[in-house]
Design an enzyme around this catalytic site. Structure first.
Site, PDB file in Angstrom:
ATOM      1  N   LYS A  22      50.188 -52.771  77.284  1.00 17.81           N
ATOM      2  CA  LYS A  22      50.224 -51.604  78.256  1.00 17.81           C
ATOM      3  C   LYS A  22      48.952 -51.564  79.048  1.00 17.81           C
ATOM      4  O   LYS A  22      47.924 -51.498  78.479  1.00 17.81           O
ATOM      5  CB  LYS A  22      50.630 -50.505  77.414  1.00 17.81           C
ATOM      6  CG  LYS A  22      51.918 -50.458  76.669  1.00 17.81           C
ATOM      7  CD  LYS A  22      52.561 -49.319  76.045  1.00 17.81           C
ATOM      8  CE  LYS A  22      53.692 -49.536  75.118  1.00 17.81           C
ATOM      9  NZ  LYS A  22      54.026 -48.178  74.400  1.00 17.81           N
ATOM     10  N   ASP A  59      56.220 -35.861  72.349  1.00 24.74           N
ATOM     11  CA  ASP A  59      56.711 -36.963  73.037  1.00 24.74           C
ATOM     12  C   ASP A  59      56.940 -38.324  71.892  1.00 24.74           C
ATOM     13  O   ASP A  59      56.573 -39.332  71.996  1.00 24.74           O
ATOM     14  CB  ASP A  59      55.392 -37.508  74.056  1.00 24.74           C
ATOM     15  CG  ASP A  59      56.185 -38.386  75.108  1.00 24.74           C
ATOM     16  OD1 ASP A  59      57.304 -38.595  74.994  1.00 24.74           O
ATOM     17  OD2 ASP A  59      55.258 -39.035  75.953  1.00 24.74           O
TER      18      ASP A  59
END
Length: 1494
Positions: A1306, A1425
């Protein structure tokens, strides 16, 4: 006529009916009464009121002194007398509609007029352009920005542009923009001029009902009236009874804009049509217009073009700043007095109270967006809609760029599933750019696409061609079963769609009838079919029997994307739809652009391209047969060729990179497409370029040669080996590796060698391996060579050819000699050969089902063989009787022709003779119509000639022969010269015989000179056309030849009977083995269960003893680790002391001092290093602070442990060494192979406070090297902050990564990095990555603590993945790497507190974890989240209470929204059963609320 009456019935004109003079002093104007002008603007001579035409008498002196003129009171209404079409002679050849109407006309009638009568489309945006009415100059740059931006915004969104419609001022600039940049399509040119009737020059020329008028746009320069602009498409001529006065159109324009604004932007969307005002130049009245727009109950946004002059520049100036000399500027700009200037300034300041609705566009600025984007962005701003509603508006506009720049931006939070309806609307509205944008922003098609949505897509208004042909009822809803039947019909052959399989039908029926086989709540599409007619009960089902009868062939098929997994084996009852289903939908709906986009996603690109080629070609043929128009058929053919070319290009690229893998790709059985291969589908699609490609031809050559390895004189070697089988051992054969790309028949498995079938399952592969091992033990090399030789198609061809030539020689001998009473040896062999040939043909037909019998007969050679066999059987039946033996001989002779012609098919295999045969076939098929014309001429001449020369013939069948006999031979030059003049002999001279020479001359001229030469010229043309493509067509037909001999038995007739017997015996043996295998399987299961129970008891005791020993060893290891950790800590403290004493400058002293004390605030200290860039070290220390803080807890008794952990020299020095040893270059991820991995290691640190201990996270001092390879097929994994890429580890140093495993890398988006450069000016990406790792590790520590203290009634133990720091060495980019999670990815809540409704215990536990973290940390931290696959979680957001004492430091990364997120969580969180089990309060409160209550 109806249109004319409707307009006259609903639209009116106004005329003044009472004369009220402008001047009230009648005595002074008595001598000029003819010049008196009414308040309506007309002279008394032009007036239709009471004083009309009375030139000698004026109005009374006292009659109208006090009366004022009003439109409603002093005008009368009558049907309009001016509407139709206008042709502007001075402009381009464009016509426009116009109508004269009253100023109080309802806007509903106006919209009805424009939509129904003028056939305009409902706008998706209304752009109201206001500005100066007089001519004014514009700079080139402003003119370019305004004209291009206006037209681009209007045409790209389908907007209406509203102007004053005159040929001066801003309306003229709008007309110029349409002329230069506008589309020539009348439907896209929607520029409406709303003009006062009284100010139009020569308006009397427009009077007429439904007329076509020519209008001269050039007006009189001395006239005060204005001409219409010829580039407008429609005119609303507003009439309030006045003449020469403007302003009556303003109110009508406002009402029309307001009415359109409240209409739906699209039938599928609930949003209204946006309205935006564009200001260009303008006088004082424009300021009032702007004020009126921004003060409405539903405000209208205003876009001001700066630099155009007067009112626009004034608004821009005050919008940007407050100038001291504004009054003076207003006076100079508009030429007004100070008092009026003050009033205008007040208006401007009132406008500035709504500053957020006014946007200034400066064309001179380089940083601003384009004008069209500015117009659309301004209109969005004025809607005051939610992000979802704004996204729907941009969807209706089809402006994905506006949505990307203004809606789907960084920081915008979306609820789970909120974009799915937008995706459905985008697909239905064919918005390809939006589908692409939503996929790029993380839309999961696997979750979005369900059966109900797929059926909703298919039940769109646009018909599927074959379903449309059946004329279904209006209430009928197309089901996926219907679609499957259509796909089967279009592809044809043995293709079996998933939608027609029994497993899918059972699942489909269960979900649509939940009472019979499933729970109603478990079906996400139980209400998909609301129609009372179902596929089983609808009478329209009979329409599909002809077109899509399912094939019953027994084939081992597996379900995939268009063929899903079996319901019994699927883990979820839902049908998993993928891009393949959506791709087929786009093809069947003839949405080429959408199909091209969907083709780029997913796997099996070549297969999907070939399938689309086949579907488009079949639909083109259906459209042609259904008389749907040549254009539709040609367009479908064009789309078919486009996908065919894509398939060829893909094959070419694959062949260049890896020839063997490309050939494997051709023969790979596509489980998603009914186990068809790409090559089979290409042949079915008649994709000759694909089949003629070198890759395909090489594969066909390998198939043709089998395992034989010979290049020269192959035919000689094969014939010699057939005649002398001993020579087989001297031939060279290919190895198994060389034949791995060639599919092998099932007999190869039975014979004992592995064909290397890549599509076989693991269980089948294991069975085949055992079978091969057994076969290898019983086979020797020479027998394998014999088998490989005789099973090669080329050997079969020569073997069958040699047998066929022997058969022909014997047959020719049989027909040339006398037939005896008993058949001789030659005739017996011929009879045996043909009978065994008939048995082989019967076997071929039996292998096919009735659906493919038509395909079998469609091949010419099959018909030829059928006729030859049938005729021979007739001859054999006749030869046994003496009376019919001669007839049998004749039948044999005729039958010999069919078998002789069969030789031509044998020549077709040859690469030299094959193209010629293809050419001859084409000539024969194309000469039909010419031969028919020649036959007509021949019959007409022959009949006339015979009737004249033989008028007294009796009825007989010989007349037919006499009619065509001599005329036919005349074509070839035999003119029968002695019979031309019949009167040369008296006995043959009959009345009218003199006509036959003339008729013969005409006949020979037409037939011999014209028709024969036309036929020769036609053949010549066909030859030249075919000579260039005949070889390509031969390569295409070569597939049929090779497959024919691939499937044939190796023994030729009459020995083929032995092969048939072998096939029967092997089939019986296979059934017997299958039955015995089932019996052995049941017995083995029983034995295994008994043995397993006894062994399990023994193993249980052993495991208990092993567990005790492991527990003792673990305790000893913990003690040893604690002592080692203390020694390492002491050594690190000593090293710090030495570094502090050796410090030489102030900066190094400050860093060393920070190592001795706890930092209170974050200062961005920088440490120099000779081999790397400077890195903020305090951020790393700040990271460590929260690791230890979270692990130790917030209890006051652990405060000493917290200080000790934070001041741990070992951790500090390890992090400092990492900071000094990591170089950094902020470059985007472009790829690379070699990377460096930095990981956190856990170290147990003991404490003197009782038995309390804590785990310390330390960075390894030196990174470990690994080699990563990005995957070829990437899914969309991007999020709002970072982009993700799947990689596979091909090599790793130590155990830092696992070889062969898939990981996710990422990287932060460039826009995120740019935003956070203000906080971290240096090494921004590194800091952001460290913050993300900090969040994940902190959440991991809390999750470990959560799993330790949770009660046993909560059986689930979620965990967070380990995240490491990664340096991509090729470009110096910093990223994070973590393990790839396989399965269905879920998002349980987001960083704003919104959460899903839990449907399982695991989801309740995960949501309760967020609540627990808030309570456990004394309401200072909150983990949100939460997302992941099952119990594995990743990418959490650590939310920290805002600390007023911290001077701008960032804690826990960009996703930390602070108090706002915590407050939102408190409001939105709903405690579940897991929260109660954890002892959490039923109501979550803020920390500030708790402190206030105390």
């Amino acid at each position: 006529q109806s249109r004319r009456s409707w307009i006259q019935a609903n639209f009116c004109k106004r005329e003044c009916v009472k004369f009220l003079p402008v001047s009230r002093d009648h005595h002074s104007l008595a001598h000029v009464i003819s010049f008196l002008r009414c308040c309506c603007g007309r002279l008394i001579a032009e007036h239709v009121g009471p004083y009309s035409g009375l030139l000698g008498h004026g109005p009374g002196p006292d009659s109208t002194d006090e009366e004022e003129w009003y439109v409603l009171r002093h005008t009368s209404v009558s049907p309009t007398d001016a509407f139709g079409l206008l042709d502007f002679q001075a402009s381009t050849k464009r016509t426009c509609h116009y109508v004269r109407l009253s100023s109080d006309t309802p806007p509903e009638l106006l919209v009805q007029l424009m939509l129904r009568e003028w056939h305009m489309e409902m706008p998706k945006l209304v752009i109201s352009v206001h500005g100066g009415t007089e001519s004014f100059p514009l700079s080139p740059r402003v003119y370019q920005a305004f004209t291009t931006g206006l037209i681009t915004a209007a045409e790209s969104t389908g907007a209406w542009i509203l102007t004053d419609g005159i040929n001066t001022g801003v309306s003229k600039y709008v007309g110029d923009a349409v002329k230069v940049y506008g589309s020539h399509d009348q439907r896209k040119r929607n520029v409406v001029g709303i003009t006062p009737w009284g100010i139009i020059e020569n308006n009397s020329d427009l009077i007429g009902c439904d007329v076509f008028r020519h209008y001269q746009a050039l007006g009189n320069p001395l006239s005060k009236r204005a001409s219409l602009n010829g580039m407008h498409s429609h005119f609303l001529l507003v009439d309030d009874g006045t003449m020469g006065k403007s302003g009556c159109q303003i109110d009508l324009r406002k009402r029309l804009e307001r009415h359109i604004h409240f209409q739906k932007i699209n039938p599928r969307l609930p949003e209204h049509v946006p309205l935006v005002c564009v200001v260009v130049e303008g006088g004082p009245a424009i300021l009032s217009v702007v004020l009126e727009y921004v003060r409405r109950s539903s405000p209208v946004p205003v876009l001001v073009f700066e630099g155009t002059g007067r009112a626009a520049d004034l608004l821009a100036l005050i919008h940007k700043q407050t100038a001291e000399d504004v009054l003076l500027r207003i006076q100079e700009m508009f030429g007004v007095e100070r008092q009026e200037a003050s009033e205008l300034l007040n208006i401007i300041m009132e406008c500035m109270e709504h500053r957020e609705l006014i946007t200034i566009f400066d064309s001179e600025s380089e940083d601003l967006q384009e004008a069209d984007a500015a117009i659309l962005t301004t209109s969005l701003r004025g809607t005051r809609a939610s992000p979802e509603e704004q996204l729907n508006i941009t969807l209706a506009w089809d402006r994905a760029d506006v949505a990307k720049d203004n809606i789907l931006v960084y920081g915008q939070q979306w609820q789970a599933g909120s974009l799915e309806q937008t995706m459905l609307d985008a697909l239905l509205m064919d918005r390809v750019s939006f589908v692409k944008l939503l996929i790029e922003n993380g839309m999961s098609m696997n979750r979005f696409l369900t059966i109900s949505r797929l059926e909703q897509l298919y039940n769109r208004v646009i018909p599927i061609y074959h379903l449309h042909e059946t004329r279904l009822p209006a209430v009928y809803r197309i089901s996926l079963i219907d679609i499957g039947m259509v796909i089967e019909y279009l592809i044809g052959g043995a293709y079996r769609s998933t939608y027609t399989r029994k497993s899918f039908r059972a699942m489909y029926s269960r979900f649509h009838n939940p009472a019979k086989g499933g729970k109603e709540t478990s079906s996400p599409f139980c209400n998909a079919r609301k129609s009372p007619l179902t596929p089983k009960t609808s009478p329209s089902r009979s329409h599909f029997h002809r077109t899509a009868r399912p094939c019953r062939q027994i084939v081992s098929l597996q379900e995939g994307a268009v063929a899903p997994q079996d319901v019994k084996s699927a883990p979820s009852p839902e049908f998993v739809c993928t891009f393949n289903d959506l791709f087929v939908w786009a093809v069947l709906k003839h949405r080429q652009e959408m199909a091209m986009f969907l083709w780029q996603h997913g796997e099996q690109a070549m297969a999907r391209a070939v399938v689309a080629c086949k579907l488009y070609r079949a639909m083109a043929e259906e459209a042609k047969e259904s008389n749907m128009g040549d254009s539709m058929s040609e367009e479908l053919k064009k789309n078919s060729l486009e996908f065919g070319q894509l398939a060829v290009d893909l094959l070419d690229q694959a062949f260049r990179k890896n020839e063997r893998m490309a050939m494997k790709l051709l023969t790979w059985e596509m489980k998603d497409w009914s186990n068809f291969t790409c090559l089979q589908m290409a042949v079915s699609s008649r994709l000759s370029l694909f089949v003629a490609h070198n890759c395909t031809q090489m594969l066909l050559t390998d198939l043709w040669m089998g395992r034989l390895n010979m290049s020269k004189n192959s035919w000689f070697k094969i014939i010699a080996s057939i005649l002398m089988p001993v020579a087989i051992q001297m031939l060279e054969f290919k190895s198994q590796a060389e034949m791995s790309h060639v599919p092998q028949p099932q007999e190869a498995l039975q014979f004992g060698w592995d064909p290397g079938n890549p599509g076989a399952s693991e269980q089948e592969g294991a069975t085949n391996t055992v079978r091969n091992e057994r076969g290898s033990r019983c086979l020797c090399p020479w027998t394998r060579k014999v088998y490989d030789f005789y099973t090669a198609p080329v050997v079969k061809f020569w073997f069958h050819t040699m047998a066929f030539l022997v058969f022909l020689m014997m047959f020719s001998y049989t027909v040339l000699v006398r037939l005896d009473e008993k058949p001789n040896i030659q005739e017996c062999l011929v009879i045996t050969y043909i009978l065994t040939m008939a048995a082989e043909k019967a076997r071929e037909v039996s292998a096919l089902k009735i659906t493919k019998l038509k395909v079998w007969f469609s091949e010419y050679w099959n018909i030829n063989d059928f006729m030859g066999i049938l005729l021979f059987l007739v001859g054999v039946s006749l030869r046994w009787h003496q009376e019919t033996r001669l007839a049998s001989h004749i039948v044999y002779s005729l039958d010999f022709i069919f078998w002789s012609v069969r030789l031509l098919d044998l020549f077709a295999v040859n690469q030299h003779a094959g193209p010629y045969l293809t050419m001859i076939t084409k000539m024969m098929s194309n000469m039909f119509y010419i031969v028919v014309i020649m036959a007509i001429v021949l019959v007409s001449f022959g009949t006339s000639r015979k009737s004249i020369l033989s008028p007294n013939e009796d009825p007989s069948w010989s007349l037919l022969r006499d009619v065509v006999f001599q005329p036919y031979w005349m074509i070839f030059g035999e003119v029968y010269a002695g019979e031309i003049d019949a009167c040369s002999k008296p006995e043959t001279c009959v009345p009218g015989a003199f006509l036959t020479p003339f008729l013969q001359a005409v006949y020979l001229f037409v037939q011999y000179i014209i028709m024969v030469n036309v036929l020769i010229a036609f053949f010549n043309n066909v030859y030249f056309d075919m000579s260039s493509i005949s070889r390509k067509l031969w390569k295409y037909n070569r597939y049929r030849y090779i497959m024919t001999y691939q499937e044939k038995p190796w023994l030729p007739p009459p020995l083929i009977l032995l092969s048939h017997m072998t096939l029967c015996l092997s089939s019986m043996l296979h059934k017997h083995r299958k039955a015995s295998k089932r019996g052995r399987t049941g017995l083995s299961k029983c034995v295994f269960s008994l043995v397993f129970v006894s062994r399990a008891e023994e193993m249980a005791g052993v495991l208990v003893e092993v567990a005790e020993k492991v527990s003792i060893i673990q305790d000893n290891m913990r003690t040893l680790d604690s002592h080692l950790g203390q020694l390492q800590d002491l050594s690190a403290l000593a090293l710090d002391t030495i570094n502090f004493l050796s410090a030489t400058d102030n900066q190094q002293q400050e860093v060393a001092r920070l190592g001795k004390s706890q930092p209170i605030t974050c200062h961005h200290e920088q440490v120099t290093h000779s081999s790397c860039l400077q890195i903020g070290e305090i951020t790393i220390l700040y990271l460590l602070k929260y690791f230890v803080l979270l692990f130790c807890g917030y209890d006051g008794s652990l405060l000493v442990i917290f200080l000790f952990c934070f001041l741990s020299a070992m951790e500090r020095n390890n992090l400092m060494r990492l900071a000094h040893s990591i170089p950094f270059t902020p470059v985007s991820l472009l790829g690379g192979v070699e990377v460096c991995i930095y990981t956190l290691e856990e170290t147990e640190a003991g404490s003197s406070l009782g038995d309390l201990s804590s785990s310390i996270s330390t960075w390894i001092q030196h990174g470990r090297t690994a080699v990563l390879q990005p995957l070829a097929h990437q899914e969309v994994l991007d999020g709002g902050l970072r982009r993700a890429t799947k990689v596979v580890c091909t090599w790793a140093e130590g155990d830092v990564l696992k070889l062969g495993s898939v990981y996710v890398v990422k990287a932060f988006r460039p826009e995120v990095v740019r935003i956070w450069q203000k906080v971290f000016p240096i090494s921004t990406s590194l800091h952001l990555c460290l913050q993300e790792i900090q969040q994940q590790r902190a959440a991991q520590k809390l999750m470990q603590r959560f799993n330790q203290i949770k009660p046993s009634s909560v059986p689930y133990s979620p965990r967070f993945l380990d995240v490491s720091l990664l340096l991509w060495r090729s470009d110096g980019q910093w990223l994070t790497v973590e393990k790839n999670m396989g399965g269905h990815f879920r998002k349980y809540n987001n960083n704003t507190g919104e959460e899903i409704s839990p449907s399982s215990g695991l989801e309740e536990a995960i949501l309760a974890f967020s609540h627990w973290t808030y309570e456990y940390t004394n309401r200072e931290l909150l983990v949100l989240d939460l997302q992941g696959v099952g119990a594995e979680l990743t990418d959490p957001s650590m939310i920290r209470v805002d600390d007023k004492s911290s001077s701008g430091e960032m804690a826990f990364g960009p996703a930390n929204l602070g108090d706002d997120a915590i407050q939102s969580f408190v409001i939105k969180h709903t405690c579940n059963s897991c929260c109660k089990k954890l002892g959490l309060s039923g109501e979550v409160t803020l920390m500030s609320q708790k402190s206030n209550s105390l």
